[in-house]
Structure formats: structure tokens, C-alpha cells
Design a protein around this motif. Structure first.
Motif, PDB file in Angstrom:
ATOM      1  N   VAL A 159      31.382  47.564  34.387  1.00  0.00           N
ATOM      2  CA  VAL A 159      32.705  48.173  34.520  1.00  0.00           C
ATOM      3  C   VAL A 159      32.568  49.654  34.864  1.00  0.00           C
ATOM      4  CG1 VAL A 159      34.880  48.663  33.340  1.00  0.00           C
ATOM      5  CG2 VAL A 159      33.679  46.502  32.916  1.00  0.00           C
TER       6      VAL A 159
ATOM      7  N   SER B  67      44.058  36.474  37.352  1.00  0.00           N
ATOM      8  CA  SER B  67      42.670  36.375  37.811  1.00  0.00           C
ATOM      9  C   SER B  67      42.383  35.094  38.590  1.00  0.00           C
ATOM     10  CB  SER B  67      41.715  36.452  36.610  1.00  0.00           C
ATOM     11  OG  SER B  67      41.959  35.375  35.714  1.00  0.00           O
TER      12      SER B  67
ATOM     13  N   THR C 270      43.738  38.727  44.045  1.00  0.00           N
ATOM     14  CA  THR C 270      42.399  38.132  44.148  1.00  0.00           C
ATOM     15  C   THR C 270      42.062  37.828  45.608  1.00  0.00           C
ATOM     16  OG1 THR C 270      43.452  36.015  43.613  1.00  0.00           O
ATOM     17  CG2 THR C 270      42.309  37.157  41.832  1.00  0.00           C
TER      18      THR C 270
ATOM     19  N   SER D 110      42.219  45.532  37.778  1.00  0.00           N
ATOM     20  CA  SER D 110      41.850  45.273  36.382  1.00  0.00           C
ATOM     21  C   SER D 110      42.743  46.016  35.393  1.00  0.00           C
ATOM     22  CB  SER D 110      40.394  45.683  36.136  1.00  0.00           C
ATOM     23  OG  SER D 110      39.523  45.000  37.006  1.00  0.00           O
TER      24      SER D 110
ATOM     25  N   ALA E 225      43.965  44.951  31.463  1.00  0.00           N
ATOM     26  CA  ALA E 225      43.333  45.706  30.385  1.00  0.00           C
ATOM     27  C   ALA E 225      44.369  46.394  29.503  1.00  0.00           C
ATOM     28  CB  ALA E 225      42.370  46.742  30.972  1.00  0.00           C
TER      29      ALA E 225
END
Length: 278
Positions: free
Chosen positions: A30, A210, A228, A253, A257
Motif C-alpha cells: 500500500v 472491488s 475496476t 481504494s 478504506a
């Protein structure tokens, strides 16, 4: 301090250090994604690569805002639609299995467990054949329905476990006051199941956000594609602009998150509900 106390502190410190090390290893990809997203194109080919973006640039993020916002908007619509459909279907089903106890409920629970073992690509092929006949290929509603099939079995099990812990005396009191099953569910059971609703909503959103298998099978090439597919196309068309590619991944992301951080305490309560009985 006694010898045992020192030994305990040393053991605790060692476990903490090991935990930090393992966490750092798992989170390093990450960090590297963020590092590359801020690196200038001419610095990407340095050997060895820089561990820090000394001469950082936001050019990759400007590219994301210019080219990837439609994909992000589509993913947001698909995610929220999947959450709404999943909760609408699974909450009443969980209530029925937990409190109304219909005939064949045990078999249904087994079917829900088995449904989660079906590979996504097999389901995608089935949806493709159905949507081809119905004219739903390359449509956002079709993808919402497909993504919900991944979330609904899990959501029903979560709602069933959570609602099983609601005292039957509350439901009996509602029936005494003249409330039917639907009124009892809407006015008592659902408000008390807030943690389960948040948990189910979070997982449904993350799965749809996702998803790549259903998206690449059912909406690839359509007018509205999720993020995606946006990243997938971007890598194929711009495989030299790694800072923009990684910036796209970072931006994609962030919503998941942020939602996970905000909802983590509800998720912990929702997942563990029903695990312990008094």
C-alpha cells in the motif's frame, strides 16, 4: 521488579515488535502504491528505486480527476444500489429465519452456505446467458443484481444470527399491542439490528466496489463501467504512466478504506452477534 515481571514485559514487547513488523510487511504494498503515485515519471526508472518521493508530483492525481471520475461515479452508483438491494432482500429473510421459523429453514440455511461456494465466474456465465436474452448486458441495473447475489447469502446469515439474539418478549409485546409480523419487523426488529445493517451494507459495498469478474463479463465495453474496469483499461492503454496508474488505485481504494474505518465498531458487533448465547 521481579524476574517474572521483567520476563513478562520482555515477552509483551517482543510480541508487539513482531506484530508491528508483520503489519509493516503487509502494508508495504500500500505504501509503495502511494509512493509511486507521487513519483515523477523520470524518477520511476531509477535503480535502485527511491523509497520516498523526494521530488513528489501530483500529476498522476490530476490525470485521475480528468479521466477516471466517470468510472468512480459508476462504481458509487453500483455500490449503493447493491447495498440497497441486499438489505431489502436479506433483512426480511433473516427475520423470518430467526423469529418466524418457517418450515424448511434449516435446509435454506444450508443452501445459503452452499451458494457462497459457487465460483463467481460460473455465476457470471449464467448471468451472461440470461442477460443476453433480456437485453440487460452492459447495464448498471444488471450489474447491481449480479453483485447482490454475492452479498445476499452472507447477509441473510448475518441477519439471522443477529436477530436470533433479540428477546422474544419484545416481539410478544408487539403482537399483544396488535402489531403484525411486518409492523414488528419494521418498528422493532430492524431498528434494533443497526449493527447488522451496517455490517451487511459495508460488505455488500466492498464486494461490489472491488468486483471485476461480473463487471468484465457483463458490462465490459458499455457506456458506463466501474472503476475496476477503468483501472484495467488504463493499464492497457498507459502502461508507461505508472504514477497515474497507482494514483488511480489509491483514489479507488480511499472510499472503501474510509467506510471501513468509520464502521469498524459496528462491524465487530454485527459479525460477533449470535456467537455467544446467555
Amino acid at each position: 521488579m521481579s524476574r517474572n515481571g521483567k520476563r513478562t514485559r520482555a515477552t509483551t514487547a517482543g510480541k508487539t515488535a513482531l506484530g508491528v513488523l508483520l503489519t509493516g510487511i503487509m502494508l508495504f504494498p500500500v505504501y509503495w502504491m502511494l509512493n509511486v503515485s507521487l513519483t515523477r515519471p523520470q524518477d520511476l526508472r531509477k535503480s535502485p528505486p527511491g523509497l520516498f518521493p523526494v521530488h513528489g508530483t501530483l500529476a498522476g492525481y490530476r490525470t485521475v480527476l480528468a479521466e477516471q471520475l466517470p468510472y468512480l461515479g459508476t462504481s458509487l452508483v453500483i455500490g449503493l444500489g447493491t447495498v440497497a438491494l441486499t438489505v431489502a432482500l436479506s433483512a426480511p429473510a433473516g427475520y423470518a429465519l430467526a423469529k418466524l421459523r418457517p418450515r424448511g429453514g434449516g435446509i435454506l440455511n444450508f443452501v445459503l452456505l452452499a451458494a457462497q461456494m459457487i465460483p463467481g465466474i460460473i455465476m457470471a456465465m449464467g448471468f451472461y446467458a440470461i442477460y443476453l436474452q433480456l437485453g440487460l448486458l452492459q447495464s448498471v441495473p444488471g450489474l447491481i443484481v449480479a453483485d447482490s447475489t454475492l452479498a445476499v447469502p452472507f447477509a441473510v446469515l448475518i441477519f439471522t444470527a443477529f436477530m436470533s439474539g433479540i428477546p422474544d418478549e419484545l416481539l410478544q409485546a408487539a403482537r399483544t399491542d396488535g402489531a403484525g409480523p411486518w409492523r414488528t419487523f419494521r418498528s422493532i426488529v430492524l431498528p434494533m439490528s443497526r449493527n447488522a445493517v451496517v455490517t451487511v451494507s459495508l460488505f455488500a459495498f466492498l464486494w461490489s466496489w472491488s468486483d471485476f469478474v461480473f463487471a468484465s463479463t457483463l458490462v465490459n465495453g458499455g457506456p458506463r463501467e466501474p472503476i475496476t474496469l477503468g483501472i484495467y483499461h488504463y493499464i492497457g492503454n498507459n502502461n508507461q504512466e505508472w504514477n497515474a496508474i497507482m494514483a488511480t488505485a489509491v483514489v479507488a481504494s480511499l472510499p472503501a478504506a474510509v467506510i471501513l474505518v468509520l464502521a469498524q465498531r459496528y462491524v465487530a458487533a454485527g459479525v460477533t452477534a449470535g456467537a455467544v448465547k446467555d
